[in-house]
Enzyme design. Structure first.
Site, mmCIF file in Angstrom:
data_model
loop_
_atom_site.group_PDB
_atom_site.id
_atom_site.type_symbol
_atom_site.label_atom_id
_atom_site.label_comp_id
_atom_site.label_asym_id
_atom_site.label_seq_id
_atom_site.Cartn_x
_atom_site.Cartn_y
_atom_site.Cartn_z
ATOM 1 N N PRO A 14 0.783 -1.225 0.000
ATOM 2 C CA PRO A 14 0.000 0.000 0.000
ATOM 3 C C PRO A 14 0.824 1.290 0.000
ATOM 4 C CG PRO A 14 -0.226 -1.190 2.087
ATOM 5 C CD PRO A 14 0.474 -2.101 1.138
ATOM 6 N N ASN A 15 0.304 2.239 -0.724
ATOM 7 C CA ASN A 15 0.825 3.612 -0.833
ATOM 8 C C ASN A 15 2.054 3.729 -1.728
ATOM 9 O OD1 ASN A 15 -1.130 4.819 1.020
ATOM 10 N ND2 ASN A 15 -0.099 3.621 2.577
ATOM 11 N N ARG A 22 5.087 10.762 -2.442
ATOM 12 C CA ARG A 22 4.795 10.481 -1.038
ATOM 13 C C ARG A 22 6.064 10.675 -0.198
ATOM 14 N NH1 ARG A 22 4.966 4.367 1.162
ATOM 15 N NH2 ARG A 22 4.127 4.774 3.213
ATOM 16 N N TYR A 27 11.292 8.614 1.021
ATOM 17 C CA TYR A 27 11.234 7.577 -0.019
ATOM 18 C C TYR A 27 11.839 8.008 -1.360
ATOM 19 C CZ TYR A 27 8.074 5.445 3.353
ATOM 20 O OH TYR A 27 7.546 4.892 4.495
ATOM 21 N N ASN A 78 8.108 -5.642 -1.412
ATOM 22 C CA ASN A 78 8.057 -4.543 -0.441
ATOM 23 C C ASN A 78 6.616 -4.512 0.070
ATOM 24 O OD1 ASN A 78 7.968 -2.278 1.091
ATOM 25 N ND2 ASN A 78 8.989 -0.945 -0.388
ATOM 26 N N ALA A 81 3.350 -1.112 4.641
ATOM 27 C CA ALA A 81 2.822 -1.194 6.018
ATOM 28 C C ALA A 81 2.370 -2.602 6.391
ATOM 29 C CB ALA A 81 1.686 -0.206 6.202
ATOM 30 N N HIS A 84 4.350 -4.961 8.806
ATOM 31 C CA HIS A 84 4.261 -4.852 10.267
ATOM 32 C C HIS A 84 2.959 -5.410 10.829
ATOM 33 C CE1 HIS A 84 7.482 -2.249 9.083
ATOM 34 N NE2 HIS A 84 6.660 -1.348 8.569
ATOM 35 N N ASP A 91 1.788 -16.003 5.788
ATOM 36 C CA ASP A 91 1.288 -17.351 5.505
ATOM 37 C C ASP A 91 1.333 -17.642 4.013
ATOM 38 O OD1 ASP A 91 0.838 -17.849 8.176
ATOM 39 O OD2 ASP A 91 -1.344 -17.657 8.076
ATOM 40 N N GLU A 102 12.916 -9.475 0.761
ATOM 41 C CA GLU A 102 12.081 -8.365 1.259
ATOM 42 C C GLU A 102 12.861 -7.068 1.071
ATOM 43 O OE1 GLU A 102 11.246 -8.950 5.391
ATOM 44 O OE2 GLU A 102 10.195 -7.027 5.619
ATOM 45 N N HIS A 104 12.834 -2.810 1.743
ATOM 46 C CA HIS A 104 12.272 -1.559 2.265
ATOM 47 C C HIS A 104 13.142 -0.427 1.760
ATOM 48 C CE1 HIS A 104 9.470 -3.637 4.818
ATOM 49 N NE2 HIS A 104 10.450 -4.459 5.124
ATOM 50 N N ILE A 105 12.523 0.575 1.226
ATOM 51 C CA ILE A 105 13.262 1.722 0.686
ATOM 52 C C ILE A 105 13.986 2.438 1.828
ATOM 53 C CG2 ILE A 105 12.999 3.946 -0.492
ATOM 54 C CD1 ILE A 105 10.444 2.646 -1.820
ATOM 55 N N SER A 106 13.265 2.626 2.909
ATOM 56 C CA SER A 106 13.853 3.282 4.084
ATOM 57 C C SER A 106 14.430 2.234 5.028
ATOM 58 C CB SER A 106 12.776 4.099 4.816
ATOM 59 O OG SER A 106 11.761 3.239 5.321
ATOM 60 N N ARG A 111 13.578 3.942 12.216
ATOM 61 C CA ARG A 111 12.337 4.717 12.274
ATOM 62 C C ARG A 111 11.527 4.351 13.527
ATOM 63 N NH1 ARG A 111 9.538 4.637 6.577
ATOM 64 N NH2 ARG A 111 8.415 6.360 7.574
ATOM 65 N N ARG A 115 7.723 0.029 13.280
ATOM 66 C CA ARG A 115 8.249 -0.438 11.986
ATOM 67 C C ARG A 115 9.403 -1.433 12.156
ATOM 68 N NH1 ARG A 115 5.855 3.167 8.250
ATOM 69 N NH2 ARG A 115 5.467 5.173 9.216
HETATM 70 C C1 DQA Z 1 8.427 0.799 3.617
HETATM 71 C C2 DQA Z 1 8.549 0.983 5.140
HETATM 72 C C3 DQA Z 1 7.212 0.737 5.819
HETATM 73 O O1 DQA Z 1 7.335 0.903 7.231
HETATM 74 C C4 DQA Z 1 6.177 1.717 5.317
HETATM 75 O O2 DQA Z 1 4.917 1.432 5.876
HETATM 76 C C5 DQA Z 1 6.098 1.780 3.837
HETATM 77 C C6 DQA Z 1 7.316 1.652 3.037
HETATM 78 C C7 DQA Z 1 9.731 1.171 2.900
HETATM 79 O O3 DQA Z 1 9.835 0.827 1.711
HETATM 80 O O4 DQA Z 1 10.631 1.808 3.473
HETATM 81 O O5 DQA Z 1 5.042 2.016 3.282
HETATM 82 O O6 DQA Z 1 8.163 -0.566 3.364
#
Ligand code: DQA
Length: 154
Positions: A14-15, A22, A27, A78, A81, A84, A91, A102, A104-106, A111, A115
């Site tokens: 999501p997002n 964003r 990011y 990725n 959210a 978490h 599953d 996996e 994560h950009i950040s 953080r 997270r």
């Molecule tokens: C994220 C980190 C997550 O905590 C966050 O909810 C995201 C992006 C990242 O790519 O850093 O939406 O997965």
């Protein structure tokens, strides 16, 4: 004998459709289309192809993991959210037999405390965090290495 799968499924939660707009201070300014193009170039240079998908809906991500069971060598994800919160995505990934990386950009560990834990990390063979959008290309590179090793092992 069926041919070995040569697709890397790359899933975004999501997002991430708003990547570039964003919270660019966290990011970055690259869009998800930019990331997709970089992943495609990297995969194709190594002889693999990608299926690159994004959804804001948990069930859709789960359905795509099930599809990957049929035709993909590995999954780069990725989960955003859902990392978490989602036992359901964990599953689903546990039904997939190939490698999972996996991304994560950040750096989620730098953080907020909520997270710091990712359900998906319990399944991931590798985790890349804090490398910006380059993390996706690093994950594809890892998939190429694993694919070559699997091909050599026959
Ligand atoms: C994220 C980190 C997550 O905590 C966050 O909810 C995201 C992006 C990242 O790519 O850093 O939406 O997965």
């Amino acid at each position: 004998m069926t041919a070995a799968p040569t697709i890397i499924t790359i899933l975004n939660g999501p997002n991430l459709n708003l990547l570039g707009k964003r919270q660019p201070e966290i990011y970055g300014r690259e869009t998800l289309a930019d990331v997709e193009a970089a992943c495609r170039d990297a995969a194709e240079a190594g002889g693999l192809s990608i299926r690159f998908l994004q959804s804001n809906a948990e069930h859709e991500i789960i359905d795509w993991i099930h599809e990957a069971r049929e035709d993909s060598f590995g999954i780069v994800i990725n989960p955003a959210a859902y990392s978490h919160t989602s036992v359901a995505i964990l599953d689903a990934l546990n039904t997939f037999e190939g490698p999972v990386v996996e991304v994560h950009i950040s750096n989620i560990h730098k953080r907020e405390a909520f997270r710091h834990h990712s359900y998906v990390s319990q399944r991931a063979d590798g985790v890349i965090a804090g490398c910006g959008t380059q993390g996706y290309v690093l994950a594809v590179s890892r998939m190429l290495t694993l694919f070559e090793a699997a091909s050599r092992a026959g």
